[in-house]
Design a protein around this motif. Structure first.
Motif, PDB file in Angstrom:
ATOM      1  N   GLU A   1       0.817  -1.213   0.000  1.00 50.54           N
ATOM      2  CA  GLU A   1       0.000   0.000   0.000  1.00 50.54           C
ATOM      3  C   GLU A   1       0.849   1.260   0.000  1.00 50.54           C
ATOM      4  O   GLU A   1       0.529   2.229  -0.684  1.00 50.54           O
ATOM      5  CB  GLU A   1      -0.935   0.038   1.215  1.00 50.54           C
ATOM      6  CG  GLU A   1      -1.734   1.331   1.257  1.00 50.54           C
ATOM      7  CD  GLU A   1      -2.755   1.418   2.375  1.00 50.54           C
ATOM      8  OE1 GLU A   1      -2.705   0.620   3.309  1.00 50.54           O
ATOM      9  OE2 GLU A   1      -3.600   2.328   2.291  1.00 50.54           O
TER      10      GLU A   1
ATOM     11  N   GLY B   1     -14.681   5.383   1.285  1.00 48.71           N
ATOM     12  CA  GLY B   1     -13.403   5.866   0.772  1.00 48.71           C
ATOM     13  C   GLY B   1     -13.038   7.180   1.438  1.00 48.71           C
ATOM     14  O   GLY B   1     -13.687   7.628   2.391  1.00 48.71           O
TER      15      GLY B   1
ATOM     16  N   ARG C   1     -19.689  -0.511  10.515  1.00 51.12           N
ATOM     17  CA  ARG C   1     -18.549   0.123   9.858  1.00 51.12           C
ATOM     18  C   ARG C   1     -17.377  -0.035  10.829  1.00 51.12           C
ATOM     19  O   ARG C   1     -17.204   0.763  11.758  1.00 51.12           O
ATOM     20  CB  ARG C   1     -18.863   1.601   9.608  1.00 51.12           C
ATOM     21  CG  ARG C   1     -17.952   2.305   8.589  1.00 51.12           C
ATOM     22  CD  ARG C   1     -16.509   2.444   8.994  1.00 51.12           C
ATOM     23  NE  ARG C   1     -15.832   3.435   8.178  1.00 51.12           N
ATOM     24  CZ  ARG C   1     -14.897   3.165   7.280  1.00 51.12           C
ATOM     25  NH1 ARG C   1     -14.456   1.926   7.129  1.00 51.12           N
ATOM     26  NH2 ARG C   1     -14.343   4.143   6.583  1.00 51.12           N
TER      27      ARG C   1
ATOM     28  N   VAL D   1     -11.955  -1.580   8.848  1.00 49.79           N
ATOM     29  CA  VAL D   1     -10.867  -2.449   8.389  1.00 49.79           C
ATOM     30  C   VAL D   1     -11.463  -3.426   7.374  1.00 49.79           C
ATOM     31  O   VAL D   1     -12.056  -4.431   7.744  1.00 49.79           O
ATOM     32  CB  VAL D   1     -10.242  -3.265   9.550  1.00 49.79           C
ATOM     33  CG1 VAL D   1      -8.897  -3.825   9.131  1.00 49.79           C
ATOM     34  CG2 VAL D   1     -10.145  -2.458  10.817  1.00 49.79           C
ATOM     35  N   ALA D   2     -11.286  -3.143   6.090  1.00 51.45           N
ATOM     36  CA  ALA D   2     -11.958  -3.962   5.081  1.00 51.45           C
ATOM     37  C   ALA D   2     -11.531  -5.428   5.165  1.00 51.45           C
ATOM     38  O   ALA D   2     -12.359  -6.334   4.996  1.00 51.45           O
ATOM     39  CB  ALA D   2     -11.671  -3.397   3.695  1.00 51.45           C
TER      40      ALA D   2
HETATM   41  C1  IPD Z   1      -9.214   1.428   4.708  1.00 50.83           C
HETATM   42  C2  IPD Z   1     -10.025   0.466   5.558  1.00 50.83           C
HETATM   43  C3  IPD Z   1     -11.479   0.881   5.598  1.00 50.83           C
HETATM   44  C4  IPD Z   1     -12.077   0.994   4.233  1.00 50.83           C
HETATM   45  C5  IPD Z   1     -11.264   1.957   3.381  1.00 50.83           C
HETATM   46  C6  IPD Z   1      -9.813   1.483   3.330  1.00 50.83           C
HETATM   47  P1  IPD Z   1      -6.617   1.784   5.241  1.00 50.83           P
HETATM   48  O1  IPD Z   1      -7.882   0.973   4.583  1.00 50.83           O
HETATM   49  O2  IPD Z   1      -9.922  -0.835   5.070  1.00 50.83           O
HETATM   50  O3  IPD Z   1     -12.255  -0.049   6.319  1.00 50.83           O
HETATM   51  O4  IPD Z   1     -13.399   1.469   4.349  1.00 50.83           O
HETATM   52  O5  IPD Z   1     -11.822   1.965   2.077  1.00 50.83           O
HETATM   53  O6  IPD Z   1      -9.068   2.392   2.548  1.00 50.83           O
HETATM   54  O7  IPD Z   1      -6.581   3.101   4.560  1.00 50.83           O
HETATM   55  O8  IPD Z   1      -6.898   1.903   6.681  1.00 50.83           O
HETATM   56  O9  IPD Z   1      -5.459   0.890   4.929  1.00 50.83           O
END
Ligand code: IPD
Length: 268
Positions: free
Chosen positions: A70, A163, A188, A191-192
């Motif tokens: 990332e 986002g 929500r 953390v995806a």
């Molecule tokens: C974010 C998380 C969040 C999701 C965002 C991601 P990051 O990742 O996973 O839950 O809603 O779209 O960008 O920025 O914390 O690595």
């Protein structure tokens, strides 16, 4: 060597040491914090340190592999002669990490020839760890994961995220407002990768989000699909940055149709 189980063993070892580093750095206090795409899209010194640590260890042990991280983008592996590419989110849930919330993850997946074959999602704050190999199932603490088995959209607990672009957030909020009356509730977590793993173990029923990046969903997406969830995009598209949804088969079509009607993949 591109056996999924062997790649998973590498991934788990590295994710655990990355988790130790993330937790240690958090205990020392948040250092430098900067922003990326928008003022709400933060990155901490720990995101970069953990990513550098993982890349260094991977390059020592597997110098011919590529890494997509990332924070650094496509790195190393020169020609990736092994056909293996690692996909890394050093700290998924950076905003939670920043605030000291115990939900964040190291997410590491191994892709062979463009297909994700092994993945691990590890929460350094809790020690929770989810793993999967393609065809080998999804697992947490020795228990095979099979999703919730929900059959009624009205009883479906759905995880989602937003986002960082304000216009996209406004569209995502409008979609959420339309979906909420039709489901049990929304979570929500921030953390995806963990959202996808919670859906794999049935602690959420389903997940959707527009605009994720491969490092957010590579490992968790494999965990969810190996748990029997359908992991797709909308209108026959594969899951990807354009849209990702993961749901048990009995509600996938119902949730899909609601999301299409709400134009969830549209907007900015
Ligand atoms: C974010 C998380 C969040 C999701 C965002 C991601 P990051 O990742 O996973 O839950 O809603 O779209 O960008 O920025 O914390 O690595």
């Amino acid at each position: 060597m591109a056996d999924p189980q062997e790649l998973l063993a590498v991934a788990v070892t590295i994710a655990r040491s990355a988790a130790d580093l993330a937790r240690t750095l958090r205990a020392q206090g948040i250092g430098e914090v900067s922003t990326k795409s928008t003022p709400t899209d933060v990155v901490t010194a720990a995101d970069k340190a953990v990513e550098n640590h993982v890349i260094e260890v991977l390059h020592q042990s597997r110098p011919d592999d590529a890494v997509l991280g990332e924070e650094t983008g496509q790195t190393g592996g020169k020609v990736a002669s092994s056909a293996v590419r690692w996909i890394l989110d050093p700290i998924d849930g950076t905003v939670n990490y920043l605030y000291g919330l115990p939900q964040y993850a190291v997410s590491l997946a191994a892709e062979v020839g463009g297909t994700v074959v092994a993945g691990v999602v590890h929460n350094p704050a809790t020690g929770d760890e989810w793993t999967a190999t393609r065809g080998g199932g999804a697992w947490r603490a020795g228990r095979r994961l099979t999703g919730s088995g929900v059959t009624d959209l009205g009883q479906t607990l759905v995880g989602t995220g937003f986002g960082y672009d304000p216009a996209r957030r406004a569209h995502q909020a409008a979609v959420l407002a339309g979906l909420l009356p039709r489901i049990r509730d929304i979570r929500r977590i921030g953390v995806a990768s963990i959202d996808l793993c919670l859906a794999a173990e049935g602690a959420l029923d389903a997940v959707y989000e527009k605009g994720l990046n491969p490092w957010d969903y590579a490992a968790g997406g494999l965990v969810a699909s190996e748990a029997g969830l359908l992991v797709t995009g909308l209108r026959g598209e594969p899951a990807g940055p354009g849209f990702l949804m993961a749901a048990p088969p009995a509600v996938h079509g119902l949730l899909h149709d609601e999301l299409v009607a709400l134009d969830a993949a549209g907007g900015p």
